[in-house]
Design a protein around this motif. Structure first.
Motif, PDB file in Angstrom:
ATOM      1  N   THR A 277       0.817  -1.216   0.000  1.00  0.00           N
ATOM      2  CA  THR A 277       0.000   0.000   0.000  1.00  0.00           C
ATOM      3  C   THR A 277       0.853   1.269   0.000  1.00  0.00           C
ATOM      4  N   GLN A 278       1.985   1.232   0.686  1.00  0.00           N
ATOM      5  CA  GLN A 278       2.863   2.397   0.766  1.00  0.00           C
ATOM      6  C   GLN A 278       4.099   2.260  -0.120  1.00  0.00           C
ATOM      7  N   GLY A 279       4.285   1.096  -0.692  1.00  0.00           N
ATOM      8  CA  GLY A 279       5.414   0.904  -1.607  1.00  0.00           C
ATOM      9  C   GLY A 279       6.758   0.719  -0.924  1.00  0.00           C
ATOM     10  N   THR A 280       6.771   0.281   0.354  1.00  0.00           N
ATOM     11  CA  THR A 280       8.057   0.036   1.008  1.00  0.00           C
ATOM     12  C   THR A 280       8.720  -1.212   0.452  1.00  0.00           C
ATOM     13  N   TRP A 281       7.917  -2.217   0.121  1.00  0.00           N
ATOM     14  CA  TRP A 281       8.354  -3.493  -0.446  1.00  0.00           C
ATOM     15  C   TRP A 281       9.441  -4.171   0.372  1.00  0.00           C
ATOM     16  N   LEU A 282       9.344  -4.000   1.713  1.00  0.00           N
ATOM     17  CA  LEU A 282      10.192  -4.784   2.601  1.00  0.00           C
ATOM     18  C   LEU A 282       9.485  -6.114   2.859  1.00  0.00           C
ATOM     19  N   ALA A 283      10.249  -7.190   2.802  1.00  0.00           N
ATOM     20  CA  ALA A 283       9.697  -8.520   3.012  1.00  0.00           C
ATOM     21  C   ALA A 283      10.513  -9.239   4.069  1.00  0.00           C
ATOM     22  N   THR A 284       9.894 -10.200   4.719  1.00  0.00           N
ATOM     23  CA  THR A 284      10.579 -11.016   5.714  1.00  0.00           C
ATOM     24  C   THR A 284      10.611 -12.450   5.232  1.00  0.00           C
ATOM     25  N   ARG A 285      11.791 -13.023   5.227  1.00  0.00           N
ATOM     26  CA  ARG A 285      11.929 -14.420   4.828  1.00  0.00           C
ATOM     27  C   ARG A 285      11.427 -15.340   5.944  1.00  0.00           C
ATOM     28  N   GLY A 286      11.272 -16.603   5.595  1.00  0.00           N
ATOM     29  CA  GLY A 286      10.860 -17.575   6.593  1.00  0.00           C
ATOM     30  C   GLY A 286      11.824 -17.670   7.761  1.00  0.00           C
ATOM     31  N   ASP A 287      13.126 -17.313   7.552  1.00  0.00           N
ATOM     32  CA  ASP A 287      14.100 -17.380   8.643  1.00  0.00           C
ATOM     33  C   ASP A 287      14.141 -16.105   9.478  1.00  0.00           C
ATOM     34  N   GLY A 288      13.258 -15.127   9.141  1.00  0.00           N
ATOM     35  CA  GLY A 288      13.176 -13.899   9.933  1.00  0.00           C
ATOM     36  C   GLY A 288      13.989 -12.735   9.394  1.00  0.00           C
ATOM     37  N   SER A 289      14.839 -12.937   8.387  1.00  0.00           N
ATOM     38  CA  SER A 289      15.637 -11.837   7.849  1.00  0.00           C
ATOM     39  C   SER A 289      14.776 -10.924   6.982  1.00  0.00           C
ATOM     40  N   VAL A 290      15.054  -9.621   7.033  1.00  0.00           N
ATOM     41  CA  VAL A 290      14.304  -8.624   6.271  1.00  0.00           C
ATOM     42  C   VAL A 290      15.060  -8.295   4.996  1.00  0.00           C
ATOM     43  N   VAL A 291      14.370  -8.339   3.867  1.00  0.00           N
ATOM     44  CA  VAL A 291      14.998  -8.127   2.570  1.00  0.00           C
ATOM     45  C   VAL A 291      14.112  -7.244   1.709  1.00  0.00           C
ATOM     46  N   ASN A 292      14.676  -6.730   0.628  1.00  0.00           N
ATOM     47  CA  ASN A 292      13.875  -6.043  -0.383  1.00  0.00           C
ATOM     48  C   ASN A 292      13.166  -7.102  -1.226  1.00  0.00           C
ATOM     49  N   PHE A 293      11.855  -6.971  -1.341  1.00  0.00           N
ATOM     50  CA  PHE A 293      11.051  -7.973  -2.045  1.00  0.00           C
ATOM     51  C   PHE A 293      11.565  -8.211  -3.460  1.00  0.00           C
ATOM     52  N   TRP A 294      11.846  -7.146  -4.189  1.00  0.00           N
ATOM     53  CA  TRP A 294      12.233  -7.270  -5.601  1.00  0.00           C
ATOM     54  C   TRP A 294      13.614  -7.889  -5.749  1.00  0.00           C
ATOM     55  N   ASP A 295      14.537  -7.570  -4.807  1.00  0.00           N
ATOM     56  CA  ASP A 295      15.845  -8.218  -4.843  1.00  0.00           C
ATOM     57  C   ASP A 295      15.698  -9.708  -4.561  1.00  0.00           C
ATOM     58  N   ALA A 296      14.816 -10.045  -3.623  1.00  0.00           N
ATOM     59  CA  ALA A 296      14.665 -11.449  -3.229  1.00  0.00           C
ATOM     60  C   ALA A 296      14.173 -12.311  -4.380  1.00  0.00           C
ATOM     61  N   ILE A 297      13.236 -11.770  -5.169  1.00  0.00           N
ATOM     62  CA  ILE A 297      12.668 -12.572  -6.268  1.00  0.00           C
ATOM     63  C   ILE A 297      13.446 -12.376  -7.565  1.00  0.00           C
ATOM     64  N   GLY A 298      14.509 -11.536  -7.511  1.00  0.00           N
ATOM     65  CA  GLY A 298      15.368 -11.352  -8.664  1.00  0.00           C
ATOM     66  C   GLY A 298      14.753 -10.570  -9.796  1.00  0.00           C
ATOM     67  N   LEU A 299      13.939  -9.576  -9.458  1.00  0.00           N
ATOM     68  CA  LEU A 299      13.288  -8.790 -10.509  1.00  0.00           C
ATOM     69  C   LEU A 299      13.673  -7.317 -10.349  1.00  0.00           C
TER      70      LEU A 299
END
Length: 299
Positions: A277-299
């Motif tokens: 909704t705000q475009g932060t695109w921060l995501a949390t992996r199953g192991d608890g680490s916080v990553v950029n969503f787009w970097d994580a999916i390689g896009l």
């Protein structure tokens, strides 16, 4: 069940035009356009949609999409019902494909309509619970936001499959040879053909989340995805703010992160509401680490 928990659908009992008019088989000005067909196909795949969502999905003025949906209603191709407009007062119309609309898609030999001829039922007859509709509209919001951002990054989404399309039945490769089923809320196909299984969780029910983690892990670890996709899917879990419709603390965003870690979730990315909704695109992996969503999916 309380009346307020149900959406009261309106159907056009006396459509203004015949199916032959709509199909262009008669000399009549009321003929389906390409955009009309895209709307009907989207409702077949995703079950429900609002004019605002259609406007975003096809980058068209809201007034234009509102007019098209009203015309499709007048032709009897869609049904509609009112939903409270969140935080704004008033009501918003939600649209669903009617039996007549399905018949039009079948006449046009839409592959899904042809495949589903024997058992398809209008969602306005089988899915009138308000919470269920809000769940699917929320799923739409997540998918549209991902599609918008992917397009802005110059790598538009290749396809968006609805839940029925993305559903699969498979056998685990363990000694039990047990049958399993997965029904992602949506499947988004990236330009590199990487699938994203999108899950939208409003209820916050712990047991439901745990079961999905186990089933998706079984699907991924056993390599069952290889029969359908060229790349291993990511499971993207979108979690609205709060503790869910069932008020379960463990079903909040933080609670789900903890559960994903304990259950050994594979290829999981969890998004909180601000991500889409705000475009932060921060995501949390199953192991608890916080990553950029787009970097994580390689896009």
């Amino acid at each position: 069940m309380a009346q307020t928990e149900m959406v009261q659908w309106h159907r056009q009992s006396t459509p203004l035009v015949t199916l032959d008019d709509i199909m262009g088989l008669t000399a009549h000005r009321s003929t389906l356009t390409d955009m009309d067909i895209r709307i009907l196909e989207a409702l077949l795949r995703y079950n429900f949609m609002t004019a605002a969502q259609a406007s975003r999905l096809w980058e068209a003025p809201l007034r234009t999409m509102d007019h098209r949906l009203k015309r499709l209603f007048q032709w009897g191709l869609v049904n509609r019902g009112p939903l409270p407009r969140a935080g704004q007062g008033g009501r918003e119309l939600v649209y669903a494909l009617s039996r007549r609309g399905f018949d039009v898609l079948r006449r046009l030999e839409n592959p899904l309509a042809v495949d589903w001829t024997d058992d398809w039922q209008p969602k306005s007859e089988t899915g009138s619970r308000r919470l269920s509709i809000l769940h699917e509209l929320g799923r739409n919001e997540v998918c549209i936001a991902i599609a918008e951002t992917a397009a802005a990054r110059g790598k538009p989404i290749v396809d968006w499959e609805g839940s029925r399309e993305g559903g699969q039945k498979f056998v685990s490769l363990g000694s039990s040879q047990e049958w399993h089923r997965i029904y992602p809320d949506a499947v988004l196909i990236l330009p590199n053909m990487q699938p994203l299984f999108v899950e939208y969780e409003r209820s916050g029910r712990d047991s439901k989340f745990q079961k999905k983690i186990r089933t998706f892990r079984t699907y991924l670890v056993s390599n069952q995805w290889q029969s359908r996709y060229p790349r291993e899917p990511w499971v993207v879990y979108a979690v609205p703010a709060g503790t869910g419709t069932q008020g379960v603390l463990g079903g909040s965003y933080g609670g789900m992160i903890a559960q994903a870690g304990m259950m050994g979730a594979r290829n999981y990315l969890l998004l909180d509401e601000e991500a889409w909704t705000q475009g932060t695109w921060l995501a949390t992996r199953g192991d608890g680490s916080v990553v950029n969503f787009w970097d994580a999916i390689g896009l």
